[in-house]
Design an enzyme around this catalytic site. Sequence first.
Site, short mmCIF file in Angstrom:
data_model
loop_
_atom_site.label_atom_id
_atom_site.label_comp_id
_atom_site.label_asym_id
_atom_site.label_seq_id
_atom_site.Cartn_x
_atom_site.Cartn_y
_atom_site.Cartn_z
N TYR A 160 0.83 -1.20 0.00
CA TYR A 160 0.00 0.00 0.00
C TYR A 160 0.87 1.25 0.00
CZ TYR A 160 -3.49 3.40 1.61
OH TYR A 160 -4.30 4.50 1.74
N LYS A 164 0.99 4.21 -2.85
CA LYS A 164 0.71 5.61 -2.57
C LYS A 164 1.91 6.50 -2.93
CE LYS A 164 -3.51 5.52 -1.04
NZ LYS A 164 -4.61 6.16 -1.80
#
Length: 343
Positions: A160, A164
Site C-alpha cells: 500500500y 501511494k
Amino acid sequence: MRTAGPPHQRGRVVVVTGASGGVGRATVRAFAARGDKVALLARGREGLAAAADEVERAGGEALVVSIDVSDAKAVDDAAQQVVDAYGHIDVWVNNAFTGVFAPFTEVGPDEFRRVTEVTYLGYVFGTRAALRHMLPRDRGTIVQVGSALAYRGIPLQSAYCGAKHAIQGFNESLRCELLHARSGVRTTMVQLPGLNTPQFDWVLNRMPGRARPVAPVYQPEVAARAIVHASSHARRREYWVGGSTAATLLANAVIPGLLDRYLARTNVDAQQEEGRPEGPANLWSPADGPHGRDFGAHGRFDDESTAGGPQQWLSRNRGRLGAALTVGAGALAFRKLAGQARR
C-alpha cells in the site's frame, strides 16, 4: 438510480471510484448534498446500491457503474458511460484501493501485484479516462486521494505504501505536464490520516491481531469535506488532512532517520488490537458482493474518532497565522519524536 439518459444542468458531474464504502461512501454523500450528479464506481453490489440510495436522498443524482479499476478498458468504458448519460465529466476522484497487512516477506508476489494494480494503476487508468474527456473541453479537475503514507512508509503495509508513493510521483509528473501545456484541467492530491472506515475489517491481514488505524483516528466525513473542497480549489498541489498528517510529513522532511526508529518501535503494535478479522478479505473479490453486506462509510472506531480539527482549516486557509501554527505544531512533534526515538 440512473443508468442512462440526456444530460441535465443541475450541479456538477462527479465520478468517484471506490464509492461503495469508507471514504468513497462519505465523499459521494458530500457531493450529493451540493446537488451534484455522482457516478459511483466500485466492484460491490450491496454497497453501490446503498450508496446510490444515499446520494439521491441527499439531493444528488446517482449513476451506478460496477467495475474493477484495475481493468483499464472497463474504466474507459465507465467514463464513456458517464459522458453518454450526462454529457461531460467535471470532477474525477480516484479513491479505490486494497491492501495487505503483513510483513513484506509474508506478502506473495500475486498479492503485491494485486494491491499495486488496484491502488496505483487504478489511479493511472482513472486519470487517463478522465483526461480523455476533459482535455478536449480544456476544463475539469482530478482529485487523487492520497495518504500521509504517500510520503512516509510504515511497517506492515509495504504494498500500500509503495502504491501511494507511486501515485504521488505520477501526479507530480502529470501536474507539471498540465502546467507546461497551460491546460485548464487541474489535478490535486489530498493526503489523509488514519480514518474510521470498514477497510480494517476487510483487508487481507496476516498480523497476530485485528487491523486498526494508527491513532488519532478521524471520521471519513473529515476526508470527504477535504476532497469536495479540493475539487473546487484545485490550483493547490495538495491538501493535508489532520494534525497527524501534518506532523508526520513535517517530521519526515526534517528527521526521517529518527522517524524510522520511532515507527519501527511503535507502529507494529499501533496497527493492531486484540481479535481477528470477522469478514472475508476483499483483495480478490468485494466484501459486499453477492453474498456480502453493505459496510457503509464508518468502521468500528466511532467511539475514538474525531469529526474535525484546526489543521484542516489551516490547510484550506494558508496564511501567516496558518503557517506559524503549523510550523509550531511540527516543532513540538519533532521534539517528541526525537525524544522517543532516542530512548
